[in-house]
Design an enzyme around this catalytic site. Sequence first.
Site, PDB file in Angstrom:
ATOM      1  N   SER A  67       0.841  -1.205   0.000  1.00 24.70           N
ATOM      2  CA  SER A  67       0.000   0.000   0.000  1.00 24.70           C
ATOM      3  C   SER A  67       0.872   1.249   0.000  1.00 24.70           C
ATOM      4  O   SER A  67       0.382   2.353  -0.241  1.00 24.70           O
ATOM      5  CB  SER A  67      -0.936   0.002   1.220  1.00 24.70           C
ATOM      6  OG  SER A  67      -0.197  -0.237   2.409  1.00 24.70           O
ATOM      7  N   ASP A 105       5.545  -7.093   2.238  1.00 32.16           N
ATOM      8  CA  ASP A 105       4.764  -7.563   1.090  1.00 32.16           C
ATOM      9  C   ASP A 105       5.667  -7.876  -0.097  1.00 32.16           C
ATOM     10  O   ASP A 105       6.579  -7.107  -0.411  1.00 32.16           O
ATOM     11  CB  ASP A 105       3.787  -6.459   0.636  1.00 32.16           C
ATOM     12  CG  ASP A 105       2.392  -6.672   1.181  1.00 32.16           C
ATOM     13  OD1 ASP A 105       2.077  -7.789   1.612  1.00 32.16           O
ATOM     14  OD2 ASP A 105       1.614  -5.687   1.175  1.00 32.16           O
ATOM     15  N   GLU A 204      -9.076  -9.704   3.993  1.00 32.48           N
ATOM     16  CA  GLU A 204      -9.437  -8.309   3.718  1.00 32.48           C
ATOM     17  C   GLU A 204     -10.778  -8.213   2.990  1.00 32.48           C
ATOM     18  O   GLU A 204     -11.043  -8.977   2.041  1.00 32.48           O
ATOM     19  CB  GLU A 204      -8.346  -7.647   2.852  1.00 32.48           C
ATOM     20  CG  GLU A 204      -8.712  -6.207   2.459  1.00 32.48           C
ATOM     21  CD  GLU A 204      -7.584  -5.386   1.874  1.00 32.48           C
ATOM     22  OE1 GLU A 204      -6.466  -5.923   1.708  1.00 32.48           O
ATOM     23  OE2 GLU A 204      -7.833  -4.200   1.589  1.00 32.48           O
TER      24      GLU A 204
END
Length: 291
Positions: A67, A105, A204
């Site tokens: 993100s 990530d 999520e």
Amino acid sequence: MSTTSKTLTFDTSTSRANPTPKPMKRLSVPKIRQRKGGEPLVMLTAYTVRMAQLLDPECDMLLVGDSLGQVIYGLPHTVAVTMEMMIAHGAAVVRGSYHAAVIVDMPFGSYEASPQQAFENASNLLKHTGAAAIKIEGGKVLAPTVEFLTKRGIPVMAHVGLTPQAINILGGYGVRGKSDEEARSIVDDAIALSEAGAFGLVIEGVLEPIAIEITEKVACPTIGIGASAQCDGQVLVSEDMLGLFDRTPKFVKRYGMMSENVQESVRKYADEVRSRIFPSRDQLYGSVESE
Ligand code: KIV
């Protein structure tokens, strides 16, 4: 195991360049796994040293999420995030933390092609950041990759439900699992990834019953974001929960007013520069005699 050099005590169990201040101990992946069904796990995203320092004492895990593509680099989505970005920010977060396990990530395109591709990139990521584990997005198709990495020393956190790297397939960031078929497939993904050895599972953006069912069925801790309070832990993007952005998605609770604080401070600074109030005597070095 600890080794003592002349000047510093290094906690080699954390395998970091920085000395770990005693009695702090970085949380390990096995310790996180043991928290299944226990005290909820606290996870937040971090991308920089200073944020890591501020978040670390309260967090069990710091996620260097891709993100950062949107939050730090202003990209429209995470697809363009690179390995170089993840390494640079991952290393910064490791340098800024002592207590939380740092998870980085894997960027889009760095693990999907084959378990071998994933191993090459994941091992590089761990080598160059000092992080404890990596996270990958996707369903049961990645179960062989999770098993391959785990058996070769790379702890994997999986990520199911809304998987933002698949934005070009999904077409948006809406909640997943609205049809029975999709709900079933998300639960099956989670079970397959957990059975393949994932030590944790981010869920999520799904309808709550799906997150509850997964949490009951999988052996590893589940970490919810827009999922359920019954997950084994929660994660949010720090800048969302600190109130850096004007828009607050439904699954985010704002715990701070960062954008208002920044705007107010900058407004005061600009006023004081323009009116020559800043710098005042306190911030100046004066003459040779006065110093
Ligand atoms: O990239 C990220 O920050 C994430 C979290 C939102 C789970 O994957």
